[in-house]
Each structure stands twice: as structure tokens, then as C-alpha cells.
Design a protein around this motif. Sequence first.
Motif, mmCIF file in Angstrom:
data_model
loop_
_atom_site.group_PDB
_atom_site.id
_atom_site.type_symbol
_atom_site.label_atom_id
_atom_site.label_comp_id
_atom_site.label_asym_id
_atom_site.label_seq_id
_atom_site.Cartn_x
_atom_site.Cartn_y
_atom_site.Cartn_z
ATOM 1 N N ALA A 1 0.830 -1.207 0.000
ATOM 2 C CA ALA A 1 0.000 0.000 0.000
ATOM 3 C C ALA A 1 0.864 1.256 0.000
ATOM 4 N N PHE A 2 2.122 1.135 0.414
ATOM 5 C CA PHE A 2 3.034 2.286 0.357
ATOM 6 C C PHE A 2 3.111 2.854 -1.056
ATOM 7 N N ILE A 3 3.059 1.978 -2.055
ATOM 8 C CA ILE A 3 3.127 2.431 -3.440
ATOM 9 C C ILE A 3 1.996 3.402 -3.745
ATOM 10 N N ASP A 4 0.794 3.069 -3.305
ATOM 11 C CA ASP A 4 -0.376 3.908 -3.586
ATOM 12 C C ASP A 4 -0.284 5.253 -2.860
ATOM 13 N N TYR A 5 0.121 5.210 -1.603
ATOM 14 C CA TYR A 5 0.265 6.460 -0.847
ATOM 15 C C TYR A 5 1.346 7.342 -1.455
ATOM 16 N N LEU B 1 1.210 11.229 -3.142
ATOM 17 C CA LEU B 1 1.923 12.347 -2.511
ATOM 18 C C LEU B 1 3.037 12.929 -3.363
ATOM 19 N N LEU B 2 3.592 12.149 -4.277
ATOM 20 C CA LEU B 2 4.751 12.615 -5.042
ATOM 21 C C LEU B 2 4.484 13.860 -5.898
ATOM 22 N N PRO B 3 3.257 14.121 -6.357
ATOM 23 C CA PRO B 3 3.051 15.386 -7.063
ATOM 24 C C PRO B 3 3.330 16.608 -6.198
ATOM 25 N N PHE B 4 3.387 16.413 -4.885
ATOM 26 C CA PHE B 4 3.568 17.537 -3.960
ATOM 27 C C PHE B 4 4.896 17.469 -3.200
ATOM 28 N N ALA B 5 5.768 16.549 -3.559
ATOM 29 C CA ALA B 5 6.999 16.365 -2.805
ATOM 30 C C ALA B 5 8.110 15.866 -3.708
ATOM 31 N N ASP B 6 9.348 16.000 -3.219
ATOM 32 C CA ASP B 6 10.505 15.484 -3.937
ATOM 33 C C ASP B 6 10.877 14.084 -3.464
ATOM 34 N N MET B 7 10.492 13.743 -2.234
ATOM 35 C CA MET B 7 10.796 12.425 -1.686
ATOM 36 C C MET B 7 9.742 12.049 -0.662
ATOM 37 N N ILE B 8 9.366 10.787 -0.657
ATOM 38 C CA ILE B 8 8.459 10.242 0.356
ATOM 39 C C ILE B 8 9.209 9.146 1.110
ATOM 40 N N VAL B 9 9.269 9.287 2.418
ATOM 41 C CA VAL B 9 9.943 8.305 3.263
ATOM 42 C C VAL B 9 8.903 7.394 3.901
ATOM 43 N N PHE C 1 10.697 8.863 -4.894
ATOM 44 C CA PHE C 1 11.410 10.065 -5.316
ATOM 45 C C PHE C 1 10.824 10.635 -6.598
ATOM 46 N N ARG C 2 10.949 11.947 -6.742
ATOM 47 C CA ARG C 2 10.806 12.562 -8.058
ATOM 48 C C ARG C 2 12.152 12.384 -8.749
ATOM 49 N N ARG C 3 12.158 11.647 -9.809
ATOM 50 C CA ARG C 3 13.416 11.314 -10.485
ATOM 51 C C ARG C 3 14.225 12.554 -10.843
ATOM 52 N N GLN C 4 13.554 13.570 -11.378
ATOM 53 C CA GLN C 4 14.265 14.780 -11.780
ATOM 54 C C GLN C 4 14.906 15.501 -10.592
ATOM 55 N N SER C 5 14.346 15.297 -9.406
ATOM 56 C CA SER C 5 14.876 15.980 -8.221
ATOM 57 C C SER C 5 16.207 15.414 -7.774
ATOM 58 N N ILE C 6 16.445 14.108 -8.010
ATOM 59 C CA ILE C 6 17.669 13.494 -7.495
ATOM 60 C C ILE C 6 18.690 13.145 -8.581
ATOM 61 N N ILE D 1 16.835 18.258 1.997
ATOM 62 C CA ILE D 1 16.408 19.160 3.069
ATOM 63 C C ILE D 1 17.277 20.409 3.087
ATOM 64 N N LYS D 2 18.579 20.248 2.883
ATOM 65 C CA LYS D 2 19.478 21.403 2.864
ATOM 66 C C LYS D 2 19.096 22.383 1.770
ATOM 67 N N ASN D 3 18.597 21.856 0.654
ATOM 68 C CA ASN D 3 18.218 22.711 -0.473
ATOM 69 C C ASN D 3 16.732 23.044 -0.477
ATOM 70 N N LYS D 4 16.121 22.871 0.708
ATOM 71 C CA LYS D 4 14.728 23.270 0.914
ATOM 72 C C LYS D 4 13.752 22.571 -0.038
ATOM 73 N N LYS D 5 14.065 21.327 -0.356
ATOM 74 C CA LYS D 5 13.128 20.503 -1.105
ATOM 75 C C LYS D 5 12.142 19.866 -0.130
ATOM 76 N N THR D 6 11.065 19.333 -0.653
ATOM 77 C CA THR D 6 10.011 18.777 0.190
ATOM 78 C C THR D 6 10.211 17.283 0.406
ATOM 79 N N VAL D 7 10.420 16.900 1.664
ATOM 80 C CA VAL D 7 10.545 15.496 2.043
ATOM 81 C C VAL D 7 9.427 15.178 3.034
ATOM 82 N N LEU D 8 8.535 14.275 2.655
ATOM 83 C CA LEU D 8 7.428 13.875 3.510
ATOM 84 C C LEU D 8 7.667 12.453 3.999
ATOM 85 N N GLN D 9 7.124 12.122 5.166
ATOM 86 C CA GLN D 9 7.222 10.746 5.635
ATOM 87 C C GLN D 9 5.872 10.241 6.125
ATOM 88 N N ILE D 10 5.654 8.959 5.877
ATOM 89 C CA ILE D 10 4.408 8.321 6.274
ATOM 90 C C ILE D 10 4.738 6.996 6.954
#
Length: 238
Positions: free
Chosen positions: A100-104, A108-116, A159-164, A186-195
Motif C-alpha cells: 500500500a506504500f506504493i499507492d500512498y 503524494l509525489l506530485p507535492f513532494a521530492d521524496m516520500i519516506v 522520489f521525483r526522479r528529476q529531483s535526485i 532538506i538542505k536545499n529546501k526541497k520537500t521530504v514527507l514521511q508516512i
Amino acid sequence: MQMISIIIPVYNESEILQQSLLKLHQYLSQKNRPFEIITVNNGSGDDTQAKALVMEKKINNYRALDIPEKSVGKAFAKGVREARYDFVISLDADLSVDLAFIDYAEGLLPFADMIVGSKTLGQQKRSWVRVLGSQLYLMVTQILFHMTITDFSMGAKAFRRQSILPILDYIDSWTAYVFEICTWLIKNKKTVLQIGVQCNDQRPSHFNIWHEGFYRYWNLYRVWKELKQEDSWFNKIK
């Protein structure tokens, strides 16, 4: 529905690879979304890659890549480079985290650069030694780096591929690459979300626990020093 690339670094996974691929392929096919699955063999001593190549002919949207050395970080980087889609999700070969992590992550990835995907925030069935080791490591990252991320394991990360892409040549070639990616984003003020995720991982680790522990802490010290150096990639790449 978004288009997603699933990346799985594999090392000596001959016993479970085919079953995991069939399970994952069935799960993704039911969602009616464009997808691809990529495994990247890195220096396996068994017939993991041979079985992967057999499965490549049996199921659609699957590619079995290979690198000649034992390097999970380089395997991940190759998978990202070869991915066709911008939404990239990394999983462990045993699929120990609830799919189910895949679905979540997709949502969320349209709004973030990485999902943890965080086992600490969810539920986990792992040995007490591995849980305690993870908690000590997280405590150090919070003290030294003021991190609020609660899982730096390799599986269940999106991840957003283009971001990394700009940092793939620089990230750790071993198991610390997730921490480095988080640190740079995080240092470059990108969006990292965790669930929170559900994890059931009862099998022995492929890594020597003591060696892995020493390596992870040494890498924390190295990154801590590099962040203070203007010419380090953490500071040069934006």
C-alpha cells in the motif's frame, strides 16, 4: 493515476526473486496504471540474475539490469537513471513493507521530492536488535543534523526522479545513500514527507550488523564534516 517506476536492488535473492516479482506485478496490474519494474543485480554470487532474465521474458513491463560489483548504492543509481518515469519507488526484494506504500507515495509525489516510508511511524515486526540499532542511529542523526526523518533504510522510499538526478554520481555507493539524499534535499529546501508503513521483516539481514553499524556511523561523521566544506557536493550542487 501516475506513471511509476519500481526499482529493486537485488543481491543473492535467488530463492525469493521470482515469487516477489509475480506478487508485485499482480498488485500493480490490478491498479490500472502505467508502470515498470526494474531490478538491478549487484554482484550476486548465486543465480539471481539468471532467474531475473527468465522472468524478464515472462512478465510485461519488467527489466532485469545488472552491475558487476556489490554496491547497492550504485544499483539504486543505475535503476533511477534507467527509469522511464519521473515517479520512482524503491522497494526491498522481499517486499517486507506493505505494498500500500506504493499507492500512498503515488498520491503524494506530485507535492513532494521524496516520500519516506517510516517503520518507526508505522508498525514493524523485526528483531529487537535491529529495532534498537535503528533507534540509536536515528537519535544520532537528530542530534548532529537536527533531522526529523525517522527511517533511512533502503526500502519503501519514493522520489521525483528529476529531483535526485543531479546527485546520483555523488551519493554513497553502499547503504548510506538514503541518508545522503535526505540531507541534500532538506538542505536545499526541497520537500521530504514521511508516512508510517507496516513492515514484516523476519529474515536475516544480508549485511553484517556490526560492520554495517560502524559504516553507518562513520558515514555520519563524514557527511557532518563535508557539510562544513564549501567545495563538497552537498554545498555545490543546487
